[in-house]
Motif scaffolding. Structure first.
Motif, PDB file in Angstrom:
ATOM      1  N   MET A   1       0.851  -1.196   0.000  1.00 48.33           N
ATOM      2  CA  MET A   1       0.000   0.000   0.000  1.00 48.33           C
ATOM      3  C   MET A   1       0.888   1.249   0.000  1.00 48.33           C
ATOM      4  N   LYS A   2       0.499   2.222  -0.782  1.00 51.17           N
ATOM      5  CA  LYS A   2       1.286   3.450  -0.874  1.00 51.17           C
ATOM      6  C   LYS A   2       1.125   4.300   0.378  1.00 51.17           C
ATOM      7  N   SER A   3       2.133   5.115   0.639  1.00 48.61           N
ATOM      8  CA  SER A   3       2.070   6.021   1.775  1.00 48.61           C
ATOM      9  C   SER A   3       0.988   7.066   1.550  1.00 48.61           C
ATOM     10  N   ASN A   4       0.334   7.457   2.613  1.00 44.23           N
ATOM     11  CA  ASN A   4      -0.713   8.460   2.537  1.00 44.23           C
ATOM     12  C   ASN A   4      -0.114   9.781   2.038  1.00 44.23           C
ATOM     13  N   PRO A   5      -0.665  10.359   0.973  1.00 43.79           N
ATOM     14  CA  PRO A   5      -0.092  11.604   0.417  1.00 43.79           C
ATOM     15  C   PRO A   5      -0.137  12.775   1.391  1.00 43.79           C
ATOM     16  N   ILE A   6      -1.103  12.785   2.315  1.00 47.25           N
ATOM     17  CA  ILE A   6      -1.182  13.864   3.304  1.00 47.25           C
ATOM     18  C   ILE A   6       0.057  13.838   4.196  1.00 47.25           C
ATOM     19  N   VAL A   7       0.425  12.649   4.640  1.00 45.41           N
ATOM     20  CA  VAL A   7       1.607  12.502   5.497  1.00 45.41           C
ATOM     21  C   VAL A   7       2.870  12.784   4.702  1.00 45.41           C
ATOM     22  N   ARG A   8       2.907  12.252   3.480  1.00 44.33           N
ATOM     23  CA  ARG A   8       4.083  12.448   2.624  1.00 44.33           C
ATOM     24  C   ARG A   8       4.328  13.939   2.369  1.00 44.33           C
ATOM     25  N   ASN A   9       3.259  14.685   2.115  1.00 41.10           N
ATOM     26  CA  ASN A   9       3.402  16.122   1.848  1.00 41.10           C
ATOM     27  C   ASN A   9       3.882  16.874   3.090  1.00 41.10           C
ATOM     28  N   ALA A  10       3.387  16.465   4.255  1.00 47.12           N
ATOM     29  CA  ALA A  10       3.818  17.110   5.497  1.00 47.12           C
ATOM     30  C   ALA A  10       5.297  16.837   5.755  1.00 47.12           C
ATOM     31  N   LEU A  11       5.738  15.631   5.502  1.00 49.92           N
ATOM     32  CA  LEU A  11       7.139  15.273   5.715  1.00 49.92           C
ATOM     33  C   LEU A  11       8.056  15.956   4.712  1.00 49.92           C
ATOM     34  N   ALA A  12       7.524  16.252   3.540  1.00 54.23           N
ATOM     35  CA  ALA A  12       8.335  16.887   2.499  1.00 54.23           C
ATOM     36  C   ALA A  12       8.777  18.300   2.890  1.00 54.23           C
ATOM     37  N   LEU A  43       3.917   6.111   8.767  1.00 56.85           N
ATOM     38  CA  LEU A  43       5.321   6.304   9.144  1.00 56.85           C
ATOM     39  C   LEU A  43       6.064   4.974   9.128  1.00 56.85           C
ATOM     40  N   GLN A  44       5.409   3.936   9.639  1.00 54.88           N
ATOM     41  CA  GLN A  44       6.033   2.615   9.671  1.00 54.88           C
ATOM     42  C   GLN A  44       6.331   2.125   8.258  1.00 54.88           C
ATOM     43  N   ARG A  45       5.365   2.290   7.346  1.00 60.29           N
ATOM     44  CA  ARG A  45       5.564   1.853   5.959  1.00 60.29           C
ATOM     45  C   ARG A  45       6.707   2.623   5.302  1.00 60.29           C
ATOM     46  N   MET A  46       6.788   3.923   5.591  1.00 64.92           N
ATOM     47  CA  MET A  46       7.836   4.738   4.989  1.00 64.92           C
ATOM     48  C   MET A  46       9.216   4.340   5.517  1.00 64.92           C
ATOM     49  N   CYS A  47       9.268   3.905   6.783  1.00 63.58           N
ATOM     50  CA  CYS A  47      10.537   3.406   7.329  1.00 63.58           C
ATOM     51  C   CYS A  47      10.917   2.088   6.652  1.00 63.58           C
ATOM     52  N   GLU A  48       9.928   1.241   6.445  1.00 60.95           N
ATOM     53  CA  GLU A  48      10.184  -0.053   5.803  1.00 60.95           C
ATOM     54  C   GLU A  48      10.648   0.113   4.358  1.00 60.95           C
ATOM     55  N   SER A  49      10.166   1.167   3.700  1.00 60.70           N
ATOM     56  CA  SER A  49      10.549   1.400   2.304  1.00 60.70           C
ATOM     57  C   SER A  49      11.846   2.190   2.171  1.00 60.70           C
ATOM     58  N   GLY A  50      12.357   2.715   3.312  1.00 67.34           N
ATOM     59  CA  GLY A  50      13.592   3.488   3.284  1.00 67.34           C
ATOM     60  C   GLY A  50      13.391   4.966   3.020  1.00 67.34           C
ATOM     61  N   GLU A  51      12.140   5.404   2.923  1.00 65.99           N
ATOM     62  CA  GLU A  51      11.859   6.827   2.687  1.00 65.99           C
ATOM     63  C   GLU A  51      12.031   7.655   3.962  1.00 65.99           C
ATOM     64  N   LEU A  52      11.975   6.979   5.098  1.00 68.38           N
ATOM     65  CA  LEU A  52      12.036   7.627   6.399  1.00 68.38           C
ATOM     66  C   LEU A  52      12.896   6.759   7.304  1.00 68.38           C
ATOM     67  N   VAL A  53      13.595   7.388   8.243  1.00 73.32           N
ATOM     68  CA  VAL A  53      14.450   6.648   9.178  1.00 73.32           C
ATOM     69  C   VAL A  53      14.011   6.964  10.603  1.00 73.32           C
ATOM     70  N   LYS A  54      13.824   5.909  11.405  1.00 70.96           N
ATOM     71  CA  LYS A  54      13.496   6.076  12.813  1.00 70.96           C
ATOM     72  C   LYS A  54      14.794   6.141  13.596  1.00 70.96           C
ATOM     73  N   ILE A  55      15.036   7.251  14.304  1.00 71.26           N
ATOM     74  CA  ILE A  55      16.301   7.420  15.029  1.00 71.26           C
ATOM     75  C   ILE A  55      16.134   7.193  16.533  1.00 71.26           C
ATOM     76  N   ALA A  56      14.906   7.344  17.032  1.00 64.85           N
ATOM     77  CA  ALA A  56      14.588   7.085  18.433  1.00 64.85           C
ATOM     78  C   ALA A  56      13.077   6.927  18.515  1.00 64.85           C
ATOM     79  N   LYS A  57      12.584   6.511  19.659  1.00 59.35           N
ATOM     80  CA  LYS A  57      11.156   6.310  19.806  1.00 59.35           C
ATOM     81  C   LYS A  57      10.402   7.603  19.498  1.00 59.35           C
ATOM     82  N   GLY A  58       9.520   7.527  18.512  1.00 57.75           N
ATOM     83  CA  GLY A  58       8.711   8.688  18.147  1.00 57.75           C
ATOM     84  C   GLY A  58       9.452   9.775  17.402  1.00 57.75           C
TER      85      GLY A  58
END
Length: 235
Positions: A1-12, A43-58
């Motif tokens: 499933m693709k990442s939600n565009p609302i979240v993707r735009n906010a992260l951009a 957020l979890q999906r984006m971390c799994e795809s490598g688009e986002l990195v989790k550096i600490a809890k939250g």
């Protein structure tokens, strides 16, 4: 499933390696646009795809990639996230080094910040403690002084001459309003406040610290005469 565009735009809107506090982003920009469970799943999906990195809890960041792979946020970038715009300050051995009180260093960098959600967060070797203050120059200067005095006995290889020079600067910059604001936000030992009183009295600086102390108690801390004697002995 693709990442939600609302979240993707906010992260951009974030730069590479700029820290992203998930709960803060959701509360300030996305709570009315997407459900919380769906947000964190994205957020979890984006971390799994490598688009986002989790550096600490939250806490996340957009990856910065070099030819050698992902470059994690530097200490400077992590510290900046919690200290910029008068939201925090560095304390601990990094502070003592900056004040030339000791040459000892610590592997851990300690930060006080009002930008932190939660009481404490560890990101790599940076430990951030929540302190609800606006860290103006006056507040920061006073916090530094209280931190030095509270931890005086545990600062390794302390330079007594440098410490005495610092006490004079601390006395000159004493701000009763800043002090009151700080002790309402963070607890300091009575002996620390009494130590500050000792310094202010020595340099004939007016203060109201007696209001915070008991006239019936004798607080344990160094006396200025003892410190001058220690300076003579160690030199």
């Amino acid at each position: 499933m693709k990442s939600n565009p609302i979240v993707r735009n906010a992260l951009a809107e974030f730069k590479e390696n700029e820290l992203i506090v998930a709960s803060k982003l959701y509360r300030e920009k996305l709570s009315g646009l997407i459900g919380e469970a769906a947000y964190y799943k994205t957020l979890q999906r984006m971390c799994e795809s490598g688009e986002l990195v989790k550096i600490a809890k939250g806490t996340y960041h957009l990856p910065k990639v070099s030819k050698y792979g992902i470059v994690p946020p530097s200490e400077k970038e992590i510290i900046s996230a919690f200290t910029e715009n008068e939201t925090g300050t560095v304390v601990g051995y990094s502070l003592y080094n900056a004040l030339n009180l000791t040459t000892q260093i610590s592997k851990t960098i300690t930060v006080m910040s009002s930008a932190l959600e939660g009481l404490t967060k560890s990101i790599r070797n940076v430990v951030v403690h929540q302190v609800p203050l606006e860290f103006s120059q006056e507040i920061t200067s006073m916090v530094h002084g209280l931190e030095v005095l509270q931890n005086f006995s545990t600062i390794q290889d302390i330079n007594y001459s440098a410490f005495l020079a610092y006490t004079e600067r601390l006395a000159e910059s004493f701000n009763a309003g800043a002090f009151a604001e700080i002790v309402s936000a963070k607890t300091y030992k009575k002996s620390t406040i009494s130590f500050l009183r000792e310094i202010l009295n020595y340099y004939n600086v007016d203060h109201n610290l007696n209001e915070y102390l008991s006239s019936l108690s004798e607080y344990k801390h160094p006396k200025m005469e003892e410190l001058y004697e220690a300076t003579r002995i160690y030199h």
